[in-house]
Design an enzyme around this catalytic site. Structure first.
Site, mmCIF file in Angstrom:
data_model
loop_
_atom_site.group_PDB
_atom_site.id
_atom_site.type_symbol
_atom_site.label_atom_id
_atom_site.label_comp_id
_atom_site.label_asym_id
_atom_site.label_seq_id
_atom_site.Cartn_x
_atom_site.Cartn_y
_atom_site.Cartn_z
ATOM 1 N N SER A 298 9.530 57.457 44.953
ATOM 2 C CA SER A 298 8.852 57.625 43.660
ATOM 3 C C SER A 298 7.490 56.926 43.691
ATOM 4 C CB SER A 298 9.684 57.013 42.535
ATOM 5 O OG SER A 298 10.689 57.910 42.140
ATOM 6 N N LYS B 70 14.338 50.805 32.592
ATOM 7 C CA LYS B 70 15.413 51.808 32.685
ATOM 8 C C LYS B 70 15.596 52.446 31.320
ATOM 9 C CE LYS B 70 18.403 53.425 35.704
ATOM 10 N NZ LYS B 70 18.237 53.564 37.151
HETATM 11 P P1 NAD Z 1 24.762 62.187 39.743
HETATM 12 O O1 NAD Z 1 24.969 62.447 38.312
HETATM 13 O O2 NAD Z 1 23.933 63.132 40.557
HETATM 14 O O3 NAD Z 1 26.164 62.041 40.515
HETATM 15 C C1 NAD Z 1 27.189 61.211 40.100
HETATM 16 C C2 NAD Z 1 28.464 61.771 40.706
HETATM 17 O O4 NAD Z 1 29.535 60.877 40.431
HETATM 18 C C3 NAD Z 1 28.843 63.125 40.118
HETATM 19 O O5 NAD Z 1 29.224 64.008 41.166
HETATM 20 C C4 NAD Z 1 30.007 62.809 39.195
HETATM 21 O O6 NAD Z 1 30.906 63.898 39.047
HETATM 22 C C5 NAD Z 1 30.639 61.642 39.923
HETATM 23 N N1 NAD Z 1 31.420 60.778 39.035
HETATM 24 C C6 NAD Z 1 31.167 60.433 37.757
HETATM 25 N N2 NAD Z 1 32.139 59.639 37.286
HETATM 26 C C7 NAD Z 1 33.011 59.477 38.293
HETATM 27 C C8 NAD Z 1 34.219 58.759 38.428
HETATM 28 N N3 NAD Z 1 34.716 58.066 37.412
HETATM 29 N N4 NAD Z 1 34.861 58.803 39.618
HETATM 30 C C9 NAD Z 1 34.362 59.519 40.656
HETATM 31 N N5 NAD Z 1 33.222 60.220 40.573
HETATM 32 C C10 NAD Z 1 32.556 60.200 39.412
HETATM 33 O O7 NAD Z 1 24.177 60.692 39.824
HETATM 34 P P2 NAD Z 1 23.342 60.035 40.992
HETATM 35 O O8 NAD Z 1 21.912 60.229 40.691
HETATM 36 O O9 NAD Z 1 23.912 60.428 42.297
HETATM 37 O O10 NAD Z 1 23.644 58.486 40.709
HETATM 38 C C11 NAD Z 1 24.836 57.850 41.172
HETATM 39 C C12 NAD Z 1 24.621 56.349 41.164
HETATM 40 O O11 NAD Z 1 23.475 56.031 41.973
HETATM 41 C C13 NAD Z 1 24.321 55.739 39.795
HETATM 42 O O12 NAD Z 1 24.852 54.428 39.744
HETATM 43 C C14 NAD Z 1 22.801 55.676 39.769
HETATM 44 O O13 NAD Z 1 22.318 54.701 38.871
HETATM 45 C C15 NAD Z 1 22.534 55.290 41.209
HETATM 46 N N6 NAD Z 1 21.181 55.589 41.662
HETATM 47 C C16 NAD Z 1 20.663 56.859 41.604
HETATM 48 C C17 NAD Z 1 19.383 57.095 42.064
HETATM 49 C C18 NAD Z 1 18.779 58.486 42.105
HETATM 50 O O14 NAD Z 1 17.667 58.624 42.653
HETATM 51 N N7 NAD Z 1 19.428 59.508 41.605
HETATM 52 C C19 NAD Z 1 18.598 56.034 42.550
HETATM 53 C C20 NAD Z 1 19.157 54.758 42.618
HETATM 54 C C21 NAD Z 1 20.448 54.560 42.169
#
Ligand code: NAD
Length: 475
Positions: A368, A111
């Site tokens: 991926s 990561k």
């Molecule tokens: P992102 O940046 O696209 O979205 C995150 C969202 O959460 C945003 O809309 C943001 O405004 C909101 N947010 C941030 N802080 C907040 C808070 N305190 N309260 C409420 N909303 C809040 O991120 P993502 O890619 O959707 O990732 C979200 C989670 O999923 C993370 O934990 C990430 O590690 C996990 N994840 C993502 C992926 C991926 O493929 N993108 C894969 C596995 C896990």
């Protein structure tokens, strides 16, 4: 909740993951040396670099953690967040190892993160910063086609992956597989169809699979399928938006609440997720969205009555202080680490089922993996067999019509004679992966009397595979 549980000291993200790991390792009777070897992060690289932005020199700090190398390449996203820190990166790298193992993706865990709030920079500056960060990681082989392959995570998208890929190709032009140095790229840059929504799709498939098992559903006090189930989503970003959209549009669930940075929206009849998302993109937040109640204290909705709570934003959102008030029947962890170790125990005691993160959000790494295979094989999925499949389908229609003397109805004939394209194959592979993994986890959950919950079951499944892999190479 006991008083003791509510007042446990705050643990770091890594400590939370390690405590969950230890619960499963003790059930497995893992040799302590082996447990230590799996638990530890193998290598960590911290880098500080400076970039000239609009005439001013600015400094940045970033990390890449390599948790396990029992399978290569190691895989894991790069996060852009001003709250990023080394502990978080290590915890997320560990979760990647367990995630890949549980869904049978033959990768190790890694990561990365850059301490930056991407909303404070324009595209030109972000490109400069990303390319420089990528160069630093490539120099030390923390980005490498065969050993360490990043992808998108919070705060990064296909755009950043394209910049990283281009930087790698410039530095390593002799690497014939250079394009496979990163996944989650735009389709025109070697990406794969279906990657953008893959994590959200995987969340949908994982929850669907849970609901396909009436015995599991009955443990929550619910019955029936997803139709009409009431959902609250925290974080309407890549993962939360796609999960909420598909669960409501395709499975008939009602997303009654959405929690974002600036507050929450509540509509007991169900929100239109697409409309809320478009509003958020255009307005920079969800406040002001018409036809829904706005709740200033957004996180209070984590405690609102619903069937399924989907935390899809950040780690540590359900903790010792609020877990006792969560009213959902199921917590479906779309984010990484949204429930702390203490909260996990409290939810378990209260009979709330947690579908664990490193299973439920594995859709991203699964697709991926497909993208990486496509890149190193230099051919799009379906390219060789699609026309052949179509010809076979057309022959079946012909034979059916010949034998019955009746015409196969147009829509049916079309479906029969349609070859699978890349998106069909990606979706089918993802659904198969999520279904098989859930079956393996539930088998351990229901059949091993020592395993009380799905998270421990998922750890047991993952650790068995990782330990076997290390033992087989004689480590
Ligand atoms: P992102 O940046 O696209 O979205 C995150 C969202 O959460 C945003 O809309 C943001 O405004 C909101 N947010 C941030 N802080 C907040 C808070 N305190 N309260 C409420 N909303 C809040 O991120 P993502 O890619 O959707 O990732 C979200 C989670 O999923 C993370 O934990 C990430 O590690 C996990 N994840 C993502 C992926 C991926 O493929 N993108 C894969 C596995 C896990």
């Amino acid at each position: 909740m006991t008083k003791k549980q509510a007042h446990q000291p705050q643990r770091s993200f890594t400590e939370n993951v390690d405590r969950m790991f230890d619960r499963a390792a003790s059930i497995l009777d893992l040799d302590p040396g082996m447990a230590e070897m799996i638990r530890q992060c193998n290598a960590i690289y911290q880098v500080r670099f400076s970039v000239k932005l609009k005439g001013n020199l600015r400094s940045f700090v970033g990390w890449r953690a390599l948790h396990s190398e029992h399978r290569l390449p190691a895989k894991g996203g790069i996060r852009y967040s001003d709250a990023a820190n080394l502990d978080e990166v290590e915890a997320l790298a560990a979760l990647m190892s367990y995630k890949c193992a549980v869904v049978d993706v033959p990768f190790g865990g890694s990561k990365g993160a850059l301490c930056i709030d991407p909303r404070h920079y324009d595209a030109e500056d972000l490109e400069k910063i990303t390319r420089r960060f990528a160069r630093e990681l490539i120099k030390k082989s923390f980005i490498n086609t065969s050993t360490n392959v990043p992808g998108p995570d919070m705060g990064t998208t296909a755009r950043e992956m394209a910049w990283i890929s281009d930087t790698y190709r410039t530095l390593c032009p002799e690497d014939i597989n250079a394009i496979a140095c990163v996944t989650g790229k735009p389709e025109t840059q070697g990406g794969i169809r279906g990657r953008v929504e893959a994590t959200g799709r995987g969340v949908q498939y994982g929850i669907r699979e849970f609901f396909r098992n009436p015995e599991d559903v009955s443990k929550t006090g619910l019955s029936g399928g997803l139709d009409g189930k009431r959902i609250i989503v925290q974080g309407l970003g890549n993962v939360g938006y796609h999960a909420g959209k598909y669960l409501s549009e395709e499975d008939g669930a009602h997303v009654i609440g959405v929690i974002e940075r600036d507050g929450a929206l509540l509509d007991e009849k169900g929100l239109n997720v697409e409309e809320v998302y478009q509003w958020k993109v255009e307005q920079g937040g969800i406040k002001g969205f018409p036809n829904a109640r706005f709740v200033e204290d957004g996180n209070s909705l984590l405690e609102h009555e619903c069937d399924i709570l989907i935390p899809a934003a950040l780690e540590g959102q359900i903790h010792g202080d609020n877990a006792g008030r969560v009213q959902a029947k199921i917590v479906a962890e779309a984010a990484n680490g949204p429930v702390t170790f203490n909260a996990d125990a409290i939810l378990r005691e209260r009979g709330i089922i947690v579908i664990p993160d490193f299973y439920l959000n594995a859709g991203g790494v699964t697709v991926s993996y497909f993208e990486w295979i496509k890149n190193i094989s230099h051919i799009r999925f379906g390219r060789l067999e699609r026309r052949l499949d179509e010809m076979r389908g057309a022959r079946i229609v012909e034979v059916l019509e010949h034998m019955t003397g009746r015409q196969v109805p147009g829509e049916m004939a079309k479906k029969l004679a349609q070859g699978a394209d890349e998106l069909d194959l990606v979706r089918s592979g993802l659904e198969d992966t999520m279904r098989l993994a859930y079956q393996a986890i539930r088998e351990t959950w229901l059949e091993d009397g020592r395993v009380e919950d799905l998270r421990t079951a998922a750890f047991v499944v993952a650790l068995r595979k990782i330990a076997r892999s290390y033992e087989q190479v004689g480590l």
